[in-house]
Design a protein around this motif. Structure first.
Motif, PDB file in Angstrom:
ATOM      1  N   HIS A  64      -6.475 -25.723  24.782  1.00  0.00           N
ATOM      2  CA  HIS A  64      -7.406 -25.586  23.666  1.00  0.00           C
ATOM      3  C   HIS A  64      -7.377 -24.133  23.210  1.00  0.00           C
ATOM      4  CE1 HIS A  64      -9.077 -29.511  24.709  1.00  0.00           C
ATOM      5  NE2 HIS A  64      -9.036 -29.095  25.957  1.00  0.00           N
ATOM      6  N   THR A  65      -7.170 -23.909  21.935  1.00  0.00           N
ATOM      7  CA  THR A  65      -7.241 -22.575  21.370  1.00  0.00           C
ATOM      8  C   THR A  65      -8.614 -22.423  20.725  1.00  0.00           C
ATOM      9  OG1 THR A  65      -4.868 -22.562  20.982  1.00  0.00           O
ATOM     10  CG2 THR A  65      -6.171 -20.949  19.777  1.00  0.00           C
ATOM     11  N   LEU A  66      -9.382 -21.486  21.247  1.00  0.00           N
ATOM     12  CA  LEU A  66     -10.766 -21.295  20.823  1.00  0.00           C
ATOM     13  C   LEU A  66     -10.915 -19.936  20.153  1.00  0.00           C
ATOM     14  CD1 LEU A  66     -12.312 -22.480  24.203  1.00  0.00           C
ATOM     15  CD2 LEU A  66     -11.982 -23.848  22.147  1.00  0.00           C
ATOM     16  N   LEU A  67     -11.500 -19.916  18.979  1.00  0.00           N
ATOM     17  CA  LEU A  67     -11.737 -18.664  18.270  1.00  0.00           C
ATOM     18  C   LEU A  67     -12.812 -17.855  18.979  1.00  0.00           C
ATOM     19  CD1 LEU A  67     -11.698 -19.884  14.576  1.00  0.00           C
ATOM     20  CD2 LEU A  67      -9.882 -18.690  15.818  1.00  0.00           C
ATOM     21  N   LEU A  68     -12.612 -16.555  19.074  1.00  0.00           N
ATOM     22  CA  LEU A  68     -13.607 -15.691  19.724  1.00  0.00           C
ATOM     23  C   LEU A  68     -14.947 -15.748  19.001  1.00  0.00           C
ATOM     24  CD1 LEU A  68     -11.547 -12.511  20.679  1.00  0.00           C
ATOM     25  CD2 LEU A  68     -12.226 -14.417  22.127  1.00  0.00           C
ATOM     26  N   ALA A  69     -14.923 -15.936  17.688  1.00  0.00           N
ATOM     27  CA  ALA A  69     -16.161 -16.014  16.918  1.00  0.00           C
ATOM     28  C   ALA A  69     -16.978 -17.257  17.290  1.00  0.00           C
ATOM     29  CB  ALA A  69     -15.847 -16.028  15.429  1.00  0.00           C
TER      30      ALA A  69
END
Length: 82
Positions: A64-69
């Motif tokens: 899963h690629t999760l945005l830091l925001a």
């Protein structure tokens, strides 16, 4: 040997991102979703988490690629000194 949790809040993630590689963690999003797995890579604006335990189930590596925001906090466990 006890375990202690370390919480890394949203505003601290960018400063500690290099120490999170290959660490097993709970990643909690602002929406309330939680991902549990190993942090395998990062970019300037995202983390990539590989699910823990998915390989035995269906022989795939779910990432899963999760945005830091979108990340509220990252919770890791560390072993305490004996």
């Amino acid at each position: 040997m006890g375990k202690r949790t370390t919480r890394i809040y949203h505003h601290q993630i960018a400063a500690q991102i290099t120490t999170l590689l290959q660490v097993t963690a709970h990643v909690i999003l602002w929406k309330g979703q939680t991902y549990f797995g190993t942090i395998v890579s990062y970019t300037a604006d995202s983390l990539t988490v590989e699910d823990k335990g998915t390989f035995w189930y269906n022989r795939k590596r779910h990432t899963h690629t999760l945005l830091l925001a979108d990340i509220r906090e990252v919770i890791t466990e560390r072993q305490s000194a004996e």
